[in-house]
Motif scaffolding. Structure first.
Motif, mmCIF file in Angstrom:
data_model
loop_
_atom_site.group_PDB
_atom_site.id
_atom_site.type_symbol
_atom_site.label_atom_id
_atom_site.label_comp_id
_atom_site.label_asym_id
_atom_site.label_seq_id
_atom_site.Cartn_x
_atom_site.Cartn_y
_atom_site.Cartn_z
ATOM 1 N N ARG A 241 -7.255 -0.894 4.949
ATOM 2 C CA ARG A 241 -8.360 -0.819 5.907
ATOM 3 C C ARG A 241 -7.854 -0.615 7.328
ATOM 4 N NH1 ARG A 241 -10.766 -4.873 2.408
ATOM 5 N NH2 ARG A 241 -12.616 -3.964 1.417
ATOM 6 N N GLY A 242 -8.410 0.396 7.959
ATOM 7 C CA GLY A 242 -8.077 0.681 9.348
ATOM 8 C C GLY A 242 -6.841 1.543 9.533
ATOM 9 N N ARG A 243 -6.118 1.830 8.454
ATOM 10 C CA ARG A 243 -4.878 2.615 8.570
ATOM 11 C C ARG A 243 -5.176 4.108 8.400
ATOM 12 N NH1 ARG A 243 -0.377 -0.640 8.469
ATOM 13 N NH2 ARG A 243 -0.724 -2.808 7.824
ATOM 14 N N VAL A 244 -5.834 4.672 9.380
ATOM 15 C CA VAL A 244 -6.239 6.083 9.333
ATOM 16 C C VAL A 244 -5.030 7.008 9.217
ATOM 17 C CG1 VAL A 244 -7.469 7.909 10.555
ATOM 18 C CG2 VAL A 244 -8.291 5.546 10.686
ATOM 19 N N ALA A 245 -3.928 6.641 9.838
ATOM 20 C CA ALA A 245 -2.731 7.486 9.822
ATOM 21 C C ALA A 245 -2.153 7.651 8.419
ATOM 22 C CB ALA A 245 -1.668 6.898 10.750
ATOM 23 N N ALA A 246 -2.509 6.734 7.511
ATOM 24 C CA ALA A 246 -1.971 6.808 6.157
ATOM 25 C C ALA A 246 -2.702 7.832 5.296
ATOM 26 C CB ALA A 246 -2.052 5.433 5.495
ATOM 27 N N VAL A 247 -3.890 8.248 5.729
ATOM 28 C CA VAL A 247 -4.709 9.138 4.901
ATOM 29 C C VAL A 247 -4.026 10.471 4.611
ATOM 30 C CG1 VAL A 247 -6.868 10.447 4.817
ATOM 31 C CG2 VAL A 247 -6.889 8.056 5.539
ATOM 32 N N PRO A 248 -3.483 11.199 5.598
ATOM 33 C CA PRO A 248 -2.827 12.480 5.284
ATOM 34 C C PRO A 248 -1.652 12.319 4.323
ATOM 35 C CG PRO A 248 -3.255 12.290 7.637
ATOM 36 C CD PRO A 248 -3.510 10.943 7.051
ATOM 37 N N ILE A 249 -0.897 11.239 4.483
ATOM 38 C CA ILE A 249 0.262 11.014 3.612
ATOM 39 C C ILE A 249 -0.189 10.761 2.186
ATOM 40 C CG2 ILE A 249 2.246 9.516 3.177
ATOM 41 C CD1 ILE A 249 2.288 8.923 6.198
ATOM 42 N N LEU A 250 -1.186 9.881 2.031
ATOM 43 C CA LEU A 250 -1.694 9.571 0.699
ATOM 44 C C LEU A 250 -2.385 10.775 0.073
ATOM 45 C CD1 LEU A 250 -3.133 5.995 1.320
ATOM 46 C CD2 LEU A 250 -1.123 6.589 -0.051
ATOM 47 N N THR A 251 -3.075 11.562 0.894
ATOM 48 C CA THR A 251 -3.743 12.768 0.382
ATOM 49 C C THR A 251 -2.725 13.740 -0.194
ATOM 50 O OG1 THR A 251 -5.563 12.581 1.976
ATOM 51 C CG2 THR A 251 -5.179 14.740 0.991
ATOM 52 N N SER A 252 -1.642 13.967 0.528
ATOM 53 C CA SER A 252 -0.586 14.858 0.060
ATOM 54 C C SER A 252 0.040 14.342 -1.227
ATOM 55 C CB SER A 252 0.486 15.007 1.140
ATOM 56 O OG SER A 252 1.553 15.813 0.695
ATOM 57 N N LEU A 253 0.264 13.030 -1.287
ATOM 58 C CA LEU A 253 0.889 12.420 -2.461
ATOM 59 C C LEU A 253 -0.020 12.524 -3.688
ATOM 60 C CD1 LEU A 253 3.258 10.720 -3.590
ATOM 61 C CD2 LEU A 253 1.986 8.681 -2.895
ATOM 62 N N LEU A 254 -1.289 12.146 -3.510
ATOM 63 C CA LEU A 254 -2.220 12.144 -4.639
ATOM 64 C C LEU A 254 -2.599 13.555 -5.078
ATOM 65 C CD1 LEU A 254 -4.534 9.200 -3.525
ATOM 66 C CD2 LEU A 254 -2.832 9.191 -5.364
ATOM 67 N N SER A 255 -2.486 14.531 -4.177
ATOM 68 C CA SER A 255 -2.786 15.918 -4.553
ATOM 69 C C SER A 255 -1.754 16.458 -5.527
ATOM 70 C CB SER A 255 -2.821 16.808 -3.305
ATOM 71 O OG SER A 255 -3.871 16.443 -2.442
ATOM 72 N N ARG A 256 -0.537 15.909 -5.462
ATOM 73 C CA ARG A 256 0.545 16.388 -6.331
ATOM 74 C C ARG A 256 0.728 15.540 -7.574
ATOM 75 N NH1 ARG A 256 3.140 17.331 -1.160
ATOM 76 N NH2 ARG A 256 4.187 15.316 -1.322
ATOM 77 N N MET A 257 0.353 14.267 -7.481
ATOM 78 C CA MET A 257 0.556 13.358 -8.613
ATOM 79 C C MET A 257 -0.598 13.457 -9.604
ATOM 80 S SD MET A 257 1.934 9.942 -6.669
ATOM 81 C CE MET A 257 1.932 9.008 -8.197
ATOM 82 N N ARG A 258 -0.293 13.328 -10.884
ATOM 83 C CA ARG A 258 -1.311 13.315 -11.921
ATOM 84 C C ARG A 258 -0.991 12.176 -12.888
ATOM 85 N NH1 ARG A 258 -3.149 16.087 -8.788
ATOM 86 N NH2 ARG A 258 -3.961 18.212 -8.892
ATOM 87 N N PHE A 259 -1.811 11.161 -12.889
ATOM 88 C CA PHE A 259 -1.656 10.094 -13.877
ATOM 89 C C PHE A 259 -3.048 9.606 -14.243
ATOM 90 C CE2 PHE A 259 -1.220 8.470 -9.614
ATOM 91 C CZ PHE A 259 -2.099 7.393 -9.555
ATOM 92 N N GLY A 260 -3.220 9.298 -15.520
ATOM 93 C CA GLY A 260 -4.552 8.946 -15.981
ATOM 94 C C GLY A 260 -5.200 10.145 -16.642
ATOM 95 N N SER A 261 -6.501 10.070 -16.816
ATOM 96 C CA SER A 261 -7.241 11.113 -17.526
ATOM 97 C C SER A 261 -8.023 11.989 -16.546
ATOM 98 C CB SER A 261 -8.217 10.455 -18.511
ATOM 99 O OG SER A 261 -9.294 9.837 -17.802
ATOM 100 N N LYS A 262 -8.723 12.973 -17.091
ATOM 101 C CA LYS A 262 -9.590 13.836 -16.287
ATOM 102 C C LYS A 262 -11.060 13.391 -16.434
ATOM 103 C CE LYS A 262 -6.465 17.761 -16.939
ATOM 104 N NZ LYS A 262 -5.857 17.654 -15.605
ATOM 105 N N ARG A 263 -11.228 12.168 -16.808
ATOM 106 C CA ARG A 263 -12.553 11.622 -17.092
ATOM 107 C C ARG A 263 -13.426 11.573 -15.833
ATOM 108 N NH1 ARG A 263 -13.413 5.509 -19.512
ATOM 109 N NH2 ARG A 263 -15.616 5.707 -20.120
ATOM 110 N N ALA A 264 -14.693 11.882 -16.019
ATOM 111 C CA ALA A 264 -15.688 11.741 -14.945
ATOM 112 C C ALA A 264 -16.926 11.136 -15.594
ATOM 113 C CB ALA A 264 -16.008 13.093 -14.316
ATOM 114 N N ALA A 265 -17.266 9.921 -15.201
ATOM 115 C CA ALA A 265 -18.353 9.211 -15.872
ATOM 116 C C ALA A 265 -19.299 8.582 -14.858
ATOM 117 C CB ALA A 265 -17.788 8.129 -16.796
#
Length: 350
Positions: A241-265
């Motif tokens: 919470r409140g760590r806006v500067a972390a968003v670009p870093i996490l976005t880049s990381l999660l855009s490349r990582m794939r774990f879990g399913s492709k489920r949408a429920a």
């Protein structure tokens, strides 16, 4: 008006835009034009899809007149803060469809109601997975009650899905901005109704439904396909919470990582009364690939609006369609819905 309608897809070479375009082209819904600021990306996507390309910059009104010449419908697949372009399209009597998920933007477009009516323009909002399909499911539940008291909307996203960077950043920004008191509840998902922890989350559908269906006590919750990762993530929220500067870093990381399913429920529960008795109606949806579902809902909305043009004005999807109107097509795409109801309604979790 020409027999074949021309549909301009702004952001048509993006994550969702290409999926919408492909469906419209395959179904011969109309003449599709891929548009965006990057002429090379637009031309490349158009060549792959077998349609035309155009250049448009929503931040530069000088582009708009030329880009909208001979256009009947505009489908916008990129986020906007202001409504100048929507206003421009409606003032020319066009159909304007937007797949954004921002209620702040929705409220601004709703203020264009009079402009749309005077110029016979038509705007359709809440078009996608959430908001969109969620709105239709709440409506389907509410229509089975004589009086509605409250609604709970559960949204599950698969961590192995191919979420676009914009969608990931949007979600992370809201997690970072979430209130300290945001509650976590247990919601049933899937046909086996397995419980998952879900975080109260600022999705647009809850705000829209308070206005369109007059359900003031409406709340939306977010979870992920892994219950364990969901619990861990929600417990770690105070660190984010409140760590806006972390968003670009996490976005880049999660855009490349794939774990879990492709489920949408989705898990929708609406409570109220029927024939004077307390009643609860639950509708569950189980599918794959959130962007594909958004594209399917958007394509079906385009087809519906072109075949039966709504009255001039600003509309949300649930005011124009019902879940039954698209259930068969969603099933063909691999999605499943299940509705259950009963007298002994559980305590509302909102």
């Amino acid at each position: 008006m020409r027999e074949e309608q021309t549909i301009l897809i702004v952001g048509g070479y993006g994550h969702v835009g290409t999926r919408i375009a492909r469906r419209l082209i395959d179904r011969r819904t109309g003449a599709v034009v891929i548009a965006g600021r990057d002429v090379d990306k637009a031309s490349q996507a158009a060549a792959q899809l077998g349609c035309c390309a155009s250049t448009i910059d929503l931040s530069d009104p000088c582009h708009w007149e030329h880009a909208l010449a001979d256009i009947d419908m505009v489908v916008v697949c990129i986020d906007q803060d202001e409504v100048a372009f929507a206003s421009f399209a409606l003032s020319r009597g066009l159909i304007y469809i937007d797949v954004t998920a921002s209620d702040d933007f929705f409220r601004k477009v709703e203020q264009l109601e009079d402009l749309a009516r005077v110029n016979r323009g038509c705007a359709v909002l809440s078009v996608g997975f959430a908001p969109g399909l969620t709105n239709l499911m709440v409506k389907a539940c509410a229509e089975r009650l004589d009086r509605v008291h409250n609604a709970a909307i559960g949204i599950m996203l698969g961590l192995g899905d191919d979420h676009g960077p914009a969608a990931i950043a949007w979600t992370l920004n809201r997690i970072v901005a979430a209130e300290q008191s945001s509650k976590v509840v247990e919601l049933p998902f899937g046909l086996k109704r397995k419980k998952h922890p879900a975080l109260a989350f600022d999705f647009a559908d809850q705000h829209v439904l308070r206005r369109t269906l007059a359900i003031p006590d409406t709340a939306t919750y977010l979870t992920f396909d892994s219950a364990a990762i969901s619990r861990l993530t929600f417990r770690a929220l105070p660190l984010l919470r409140g760590r806006v500067a972390a968003v670009p870093i996490l976005t880049s990381l999660l855009s490349r990582m794939r774990f879990g399913s492709k489920r949408a429920a989705l898990s929708i529960t609406v409570t109220g009364t029927r024939k004077g008795e307390p009643w609860s109606v639950t509708t569950l949806y189980e599918g794959q690939r959130e962007a594909e579902i958004t594209a399917e809902v958007a394509a079906l909305a385009v087809e519906r609006v072109l075949s039966v043009r709504p009255a001039a004005g600003v509309h949300h999807l649930e005011t124009l369609m019902k879940l039954d109107d698209i259930a068969a097509q969603l099933h063909d795409e691999g999605g499943m819905t299940h509705l259950s109801e009963g007298r002994c309604c559980p305590p509302f979790i909102g």
